[in-house]
Design an enzyme around this catalytic site. Structure first.
Site, PDB file in Angstrom:
ATOM      1  N   LYS A 150      52.008  41.760  40.620  1.00 27.02           N
ATOM      2  CA  LYS A 150      50.497  42.188  40.201  1.00 27.02           C
ATOM      3  C   LYS A 150      50.397  42.590  38.699  1.00 27.02           C
ATOM      4  O   LYS A 150      50.783  43.498  38.344  1.00 27.02           O
ATOM      5  CB  LYS A 150      49.828  43.220  41.307  1.00 27.02           C
ATOM      6  CG  LYS A 150      48.446  43.348  41.034  1.00 27.02           C
ATOM      7  CD  LYS A 150      47.897  44.314  42.228  1.00 27.02           C
ATOM      8  CE  LYS A 150      46.204  44.676  41.889  1.00 27.02           C
ATOM      9  NZ  LYS A 150      45.988  45.363  43.172  1.00 27.02           N
ATOM     10  N   ARG A 153      54.899  43.816  44.627  1.00 23.66           N
ATOM     11  CA  ARG A 153      54.312  44.313  45.778  1.00 23.66           C
ATOM     12  C   ARG A 153      55.197  43.431  46.868  1.00 23.66           C
ATOM     13  O   ARG A 153      55.715  42.327  46.321  1.00 23.66           O
ATOM     14  CB  ARG A 153      53.076  43.868  46.115  1.00 23.66           C
ATOM     15  CG  ARG A 153      52.227  44.457  45.023  1.00 23.66           C
ATOM     16  CD  ARG A 153      50.638  44.578  45.604  1.00 23.66           C
ATOM     17  NE  ARG A 153      49.914  43.184  45.493  1.00 23.66           N
ATOM     18  CZ  ARG A 153      48.720  43.231  45.674  1.00 23.66           C
ATOM     19  NH1 ARG A 153      48.000  44.238  46.053  1.00 23.66           N
ATOM     20  NH2 ARG A 153      48.060  41.887  45.570  1.00 23.66           N
ATOM     21  N   ASP A 196      38.380  39.560  51.095  1.00 20.65           N
ATOM     22  CA  ASP A 196      39.510  39.116  50.366  1.00 20.65           C
ATOM     23  C   ASP A 196      40.545  40.290  50.178  1.00 20.65           C
ATOM     24  O   ASP A 196      41.588  39.956  49.836  1.00 20.65           O
ATOM     25  CB  ASP A 196      38.865  38.379  49.098  1.00 20.65           C
ATOM     26  CG  ASP A 196      38.403  39.597  48.382  1.00 20.65           C
ATOM     27  OD1 ASP A 196      37.246  39.947  48.629  1.00 20.65           O
ATOM     28  OD2 ASP A 196      38.539  39.979  47.202  1.00 20.65           O
ATOM     29  N   ASP A 254      45.818  45.806  48.450  1.00 27.46           N
ATOM     30  CA  ASP A 254      45.038  45.826  47.135  1.00 27.46           C
ATOM     31  C   ASP A 254      44.486  47.220  46.993  1.00 27.46           C
ATOM     32  O   ASP A 254      43.276  47.935  47.262  1.00 27.46           O
ATOM     33  CB  ASP A 254      43.833  44.808  47.428  1.00 27.46           C
ATOM     34  CG  ASP A 254      44.251  43.411  47.001  1.00 27.46           C
ATOM     35  OD1 ASP A 254      45.245  43.242  46.809  1.00 27.46           O
ATOM     36  OD2 ASP A 254      43.407  42.668  46.680  1.00 27.46           O
ATOM     37  N   ARG A 259      45.139  36.848  53.538  1.00 26.82           N
ATOM     38  CA  ARG A 259      44.067  37.696  53.686  1.00 26.82           C
ATOM     39  C   ARG A 259      43.031  36.880  54.565  1.00 26.82           C
ATOM     40  O   ARG A 259      43.207  35.789  54.594  1.00 26.82           O
ATOM     41  CB  ARG A 259      43.406  37.788  52.184  1.00 26.82           C
ATOM     42  CG  ARG A 259      44.245  38.710  51.563  1.00 26.82           C
ATOM     43  CD  ARG A 259      44.036  38.109  50.029  1.00 26.82           C
ATOM     44  NE  ARG A 259      45.140  38.487  49.047  1.00 26.82           N
ATOM     45  CZ  ARG A 259      44.887  39.695  48.562  1.00 26.82           C
ATOM     46  NH1 ARG A 259      43.794  40.576  48.496  1.00 26.82           N
ATOM     47  NH2 ARG A 259      45.922  40.231  47.612  1.00 26.82           N
ATOM     48  N   GLY A 314      40.596  34.119  44.841  1.00 25.56           N
ATOM     49  CA  GLY A 314      42.138  33.872  44.827  1.00 25.56           C
ATOM     50  C   GLY A 314      42.832  34.753  44.043  1.00 25.56           C
ATOM     51  O   GLY A 314      42.396  35.838  43.459  1.00 25.56           O
TER      52      GLY A 314
END
Ligand code: AMP
Ligand code: MG
Length: 535
Positions: A129, A199, A276, A286, A206, A106
């Site tokens: 983030k 972001r 993920d 990511d 995902r 998560g």
């Protein structure tokens, strides 16, 4: 005075409106069942300060005005002020980490602020983030440090301008707080500067968002998430149905393949291709311990956490993407009566990837696909390995030098002097043995003959090659230079690199230093050749 850009944001939060929320409203760490997300507020920070901003991303959001004129952007994109219309939440997802099912992961340190619908009807999710803990933070703090935030901010934008599908980055904000990190997990924690990146992507869904629901047998919620994703992110596929699900999976396989072809083209190594970290939209997502190939080595991985198995090494990325797609397919089985549509998607990945990758390798050489040449061309592109691998050769420089190597005026015998054109690309000139030179010349002969077969002039070839082989990538040591300066309070190199990387294929004569191969000091320096997941 306020920053007018903030008033331009038009929120339309479909994800939170349409999908089931966690019924527990507290921000305690827990397993979240029968829900796609948990509402959670960003944690307020001591002294937010905007230090970098992407004007192109601001334009996507219809934001105008100068974000540096006041501290409003810092307050909002540092998480201190939630605008009316925002509906902050963290998503529930699971994933396979390094090949093993890890259960619930998560958004442990990402908080979505809301979806902006711009004047062109494009939908953009804003996500902070490093904005503090969420129900998914497990044992960690929900924060991010400046070094990893600089890397994410710059690389997102660099990738976009390279033409690689990616999430974007709007802003980089210092939190004014310190964050403790043990960068190499060796018992030496340091207090580092905290930072937050905003972001931006059409969605941050995902593979793992679907996997967690399937793993728990929450099949109703799974179908709701699939239908929502198709309606919002794949509207061209039509209303959800069994046929649409099949078309959707195939499209995910295709866009994922496209993304990997681009990574292989520009020499990008993601470093943590866990499920993920795989976007359902085929976006690079990511940015953690990623890296750029310097000397061409298919076995290279920048991620020290992966050093022993090298699961996520450069050359293995296509196979890992396939494995990840198979895991996603597993999670979607309940949508189908038979597994054939899923198998079709997986098969499509392989054939499509192979075709596209071959075409891409030829484009890097300035060549087009000629059906009758397929076998010889495959050998030609495969054998570049023999030219770039035995001696340490900078991949990025190699292709740019090859592009300007004169071939059409050369006599039938290419000789050792043409190799001089590649000198810049070699890290260790002493490795250029007679044997190596012979191999390289042999390959150049074949290449020259193939160029002649297609009848391309040197000038045309150069234009073609320079359009797909970047001059400037975010070299690992260059990013580190920007980080070192930022740690001292000087953010100018971040802006300079952002500007440089807006035009990665152009010669920028006054910026040559950023196209230089890795200097010796960076060979073993942490952050340049070795990175960990600690960020
Ligand atoms: P990553 O390897 O960065 O993709 O992260 C894997 C998982 O760990 C995700 O669920 C992240 O949200 C979570 N995570 C990573 N770093 C932190 C952190 N500092 N605080 C909370 N969760 C984190
Ligand atoms: Mg992740």
């Amino acid at each position: 005075m306020t920053f007018s850009g903030l008033e331009c944001l038009n929120f339309d939060n479909q994800f939170t409106q349409n999908l089931p929320a966690d019924s527990n409203a507290s921000n305690s760490r827990r397993q979240v069942r029968n829900a796609c997300y948990s509402r959670v507020m960003p944690t307020k920070v001591a002294d937010p300060k905007l230090i970098a901003w992407s004007r192109e991303v601001a334009e996507l959001l219809d934001m105008d005005g100068d974000p540096f004129a006041t501290n409003d952007a810092g307050e909002v994109f540092g998480g201190n002020r939630v605008l009316s219309g925002m509906d902050p939440f963290a998503m529930c997802y699971g994933g396979h980490q390094f090949g093993n099912w890890a259960g619930q992961l998560g958004d442990g340190r990402a908080i979505n602020l809301g979806e902006v619908l711009n004047r062109r009807d494009q939908r953009w999710m804003l996500q902070l983030k490093g904005a503090g803990p969420t129900p998914y933070s497990r044992t960690a703090d929900g924060l991010a440090v400046l070094r990893s935030s600089v890397r994410e901010f710059l690389c997102s934008e660099a990738m976009f301008h390279l033409g690689v599908p990616t999430t974007r980055a709007l802003s980089l904000v210092l939190s004014g707080e310190k964050v403790v990190r043990d960068m190499f997990y060796d018992g030496n924690p340091q207090r580092e500067l905290g930072a937050i990146v905003c972001r931006v992507a059409p969605s941050f869904t995902r593979f793992g968002n679907f996997q967690i629901l399937a793993a728990r047998g929450e099949l109703d919620v799974l179908r709701q998430l699939v239908d929502h994703t198709i309606r919002l992110d794949f509207p061209h596929l039509g209303e959800p149905s069994t046929e649409t699900y099949a078309a959707w999976f195939s499209e995910i396989c295709r866009t994922t393949a496209d993304m990997i072809v681009h990574w292989m083209r520009v020499g990008f190594v993601h470093g943590v291709m866990n499920t993920d970290n795989m976007s359902i939209l085929g976006l690079t997502i990511d940015y953690g311990p990623y890296g750029w190939l310097e000397n061409y080595d298919p076995d290279w991985t920048p991620n020290t956490t992966d050093a022993s198995g090298r699961r996520y090494r450069f050359g293995q990325q296509p196979q890992i993407a396939l494995w990840n797609l198979a895991q996603l397919g597993q999670a979607l089985v309940s949508l189908f009566e038979t597994i054939e549509p899923l198998q079709a998607g997986i098969d499509l990945y392989s054939t499509y990837f192979n075709t596209e990758c071959r075409a891409m390798m030829l484009r890097k050489l300035g060549l087009s696909v000629i059906e009758a040449q397929t076998e010889a061309d495959t050998a030609l592109t495969n054998d570049i390995l023999d030219v770039m691998y035995p001696v340490e050769t900078d991949m990025t420089i190699f292709y740019r030098r090859l592009a300007s190597m004169p071939l059409d005026g050369t006599s039938d015998e290419l000789d050792v002097s043409v190799l001089a054109a590649l000198t810049d690309a070699y890290y260790r000139p002493e490795q250029l043995t007679t044997d190596y030179r012979a191999t390289a010349i042999g390959w150049l002969h074949r290449y020259r003959d193939r160029v002649r077969l297609e009848g391309i002039s040197d000038a045309d070839r150069r234009v073609r090659m320079n359009a797909v082989n970047p001059k400037y990538v975010l070299r690992n040591y260059v990013a580190q230079l920007a980080i070192d300066k930022a740690d001292q309070g000087d953010y100018t190199l971040i802006s300079e690199l952002l500007e440089l990387l807006r035009h990665p294929y152009d010669e920028q004569p006054d910026k040559e230093q950023f196209a230089a191969k890795r200097p010796d000091w960076a060979r073993e320096r942490a952050g340049c050749s070795m990175l960990s997941c600690s960020s």
